[in-house]
Design an enzyme around this catalytic site. Structure first.
Site, short mmCIF file in Angstrom:
data_model
loop_
_atom_site.label_atom_id
_atom_site.label_comp_id
_atom_site.label_asym_id
_atom_site.label_seq_id
_atom_site.Cartn_x
_atom_site.Cartn_y
_atom_site.Cartn_z
N SER A 47 0.78 -1.23 -0.05
CA SER A 47 -0.04 0.06 -0.22
C SER A 47 0.64 1.17 0.08
O SER A 47 2.12 1.10 -0.07
CB SER A 47 -1.15 0.03 1.23
OG SER A 47 -0.08 0.30 2.30
N LYS A 48 0.43 2.29 -0.08
CA LYS A 48 0.91 3.72 -0.13
C LYS A 48 2.20 3.93 1.35
O LYS A 48 3.04 4.45 1.05
CB LYS A 48 0.15 4.76 0.06
CG LYS A 48 -0.90 5.02 -1.13
CD LYS A 48 -1.29 6.19 -1.29
CE LYS A 48 -2.21 6.59 -2.44
NZ LYS A 48 -3.61 6.16 -2.42
N ARG A 49 1.85 3.00 2.15
CA ARG A 49 2.67 3.07 3.30
C ARG A 49 4.16 2.58 2.98
O ARG A 49 5.10 2.89 3.43
CB ARG A 49 2.19 2.06 4.43
CG ARG A 49 1.34 2.84 5.43
CD ARG A 49 1.04 1.89 6.60
NE ARG A 49 0.37 0.47 5.95
CZ ARG A 49 1.15 -0.59 6.18
NH1 ARG A 49 2.26 -0.65 6.92
NH2 ARG A 49 0.75 -1.62 5.69
#
Ligand code: GLU
Length: 490
Positions: free
Chosen positions: A254-256
């Protein structure tokens, strides 16, 4: 003659183009190119609220940037178009009528509130929430009544009871699903738009797709699709569900985890060859030890037999290593072109430079080549050429200039540099040798103070590379300023 192999990539244009999508596209494309089959690009835009043309453009741009072309699909056309689902409603309608006429599908007039109430009741009863078939066998009176109330129906697929659905998957083998776990599902929404599970079957079948290679998250949709194939008497394609992509911490990417879209990697200055090579290794393993593959080699080597079941881990360090190898292979000219947008963004150039200034910029940029993994790292790697204002990295570096021999070394260096006819790498090296010889000092006692005085750091680019780029006056001025800062007089 056996059927022509045909695969497709069928993205939903609903946002940034994720690297997972690019990986699916690449696997399909490699598979098609390897066997001389066809690769189709279809746009699945039935989510009217979230689909945009902008996102579709981004997908096409990203595929082209990565070097993937398509034989059939949007823009290029083909015998089985249109290739955008919202332009194929007539085709779906035709099959919907047939499914209804054959009793495989029916109109459902339940309202959202009724469906939600059914769901809650099942949950409260510890049962799996699913549609229980209230509208399966409506009488014509009931239908008239609902119509009179102005209800707009959906169309649901009538799931047969007690059926085992075996999905034969290239990656996962036989995966068995029970039809009793599946409630009658909507195939056409009340606005007349088909759902994904329905449109995908009509499209894959009418477009004569032989292999459906896609992300693992669609495996659970596959039994629903198989039931529709069977009901329409269509031959099922061969499925291949490729594993999830996880971040390095083994949670879903994910963006993390950093950049997740192809465009972000393009903007960061990764090379399409590097990204392709990395994406190919996300779930596919070559037979040998080789890790670097040109696109032609990937086409040669790729095989669905070597696609792993277990999740692929997105290791950005590996991506950086791979990309670095491709960066190093670039010619000086190509490397400069790759660096340019990043140098402009950093304010180190405008892009309009010519003549000597341009040549100087090229030599500066060239110094970064061995030290960076992707384009956006270039400005930081060459920052020292754009500012004479720097401090010492730490006390240890500052202490280097306090050595007793430093004034002698520097005075000799200045004199030798001024005496040079040509200032280039070999001349600087010869100068250092001469200083060593005449002072009897070891190499380190000559290079280290010069390096620290020129850059503030104990590590960095070759001095023989750096001094000709800085030029004599600038080099001497930087050294003098550092000595002054340290209270060393010449
Ligand atoms: N439109 C679907 C997606 O983007 C494609 C699924 C499929 O390949 O069948 O996830």
């Amino acid at each position: 003659m056996s059927k022509q192999i045909k695969v497709r990539f069928a993205p939903s244009p609903t946002g940034p183009f994720h690297i997972g999508g690019a990986r699916s596209a690449l696997f399909n494309w490699l598979f098609a190119r390897k066997v001389g089959g066809k690769f189709v690009l279809r746009i699945e835009d039935t989510d009217l609220e979230r689909s945009t043309r902008e996102s579709e453009e981004n997908i096409k741009k990203a595929l082209k940037w990565l070097g993937m072309d398509w034989d059939e699909g949007i823009d290029v056309g083909g015998d089985n178009g249109p290739y955008r689902q919202t332009e194929r409603l007539d085709i779906y309608n035709k099959y919907t009528e047939k499914l209804i006429a054959d009793g495989h599908a029916y109109y459902c007039y339940c309202t959202d509130e009724e469906l939600e109430a059914e769901r809650q009741a099942l949950i409260a009863d510890s049962k799996m929430p699913r549609y229980m078939g209230k509208c399966r066998d409506l009488t014509s009176e009931q239908i008239e009544q609902y119509k009179a109330e102005g209800r707009k129906p959906t169309v649901r697929f009538r799931v047969p009871a007690d059926k085992q659905i075996v999905v034969n998957d290239l990656v996962r083998g036989d995966v068995v699903f029970e039809s009793n776990g599946i409630g009658d599902y909507v195939i056409v929404k009340s606005d007349g738009i088909p759902t994904y599970n329905y449109a995908v079957v009509i499209d894959d079948s009418t477009m004569e797709i032989t292999h459906v290679i896609r992300a693992e998250e669609h495996l659970s949709n596959t039994p629903r699709q198989c039931l529709i194939y069977d009901a329409l008497g269509f031959e099922r394609p061969i499925f291949g569900h490729i594993s999830l992509i996880l971040g390095k911490d083994h949670t879903k990417m994910s963006k993390r985890h950093g950049a997740t879209s192809v465009d972000q990697y393009r903007q960061l200055g990764y090379l399409p060859e590097g990204l392709n090579n990395f994406l190919a290794l996300l779930g596919w393993s070559p037979s040998g030890e080789q890790e670097l593959f040109t696109i032609e080699e990937l086409i040669q080597e790729f095989s669905m037999d070597h696609v792993a079941k277990n999740p692929a881990v997105f290791d950005v360090d590996k991506l950086n290593w791979i990309n670095q190898q491709y960066m190093r292979k670039l010619s000086a000219e190509e490397f400069f072109e790759t660096a340019k947008p990043h140098m402009i963004e950093a304010g180190y150039m405008t892009g309009d430079e010519t003549g000597e200034k341009l040549e100087w910029l090229k030599s500066v940029v060239a110094t970064a080549k061995e030290h960076i993994s992707y384009g956006a790292q270039i400005p930081a790697a060459v920052a020292m050429y754009f500012s004479d204002d720097f401090g010492f990295e730490n006390d240890e570096a500052a202490a280097v200039l306090k050595e007793e021999s430093v004034p002698t070394v520097m005075n000799m260096l200045f004199a030798e540099l001024h005496a040079l006819e040509v200032l280039d790498g070999p001349a600087v090296k010869a100068t250092f040798k001469k200083i060593q010889k005449e002072t009897g000092l070891g190499g380190k006692n000559v290079f280290m103070p010069i390096r620290v005085a020129l850059t503030g750091n104990q590590h960095g680019p070759e001095l023989a590379e750096m001094i000709p780029i800085l030029g004599i006056e600038r080099s001497i001025n930087r050294i003098k300023a550092s000595l002054e800062k340290s209270g060393v007089s010449l």
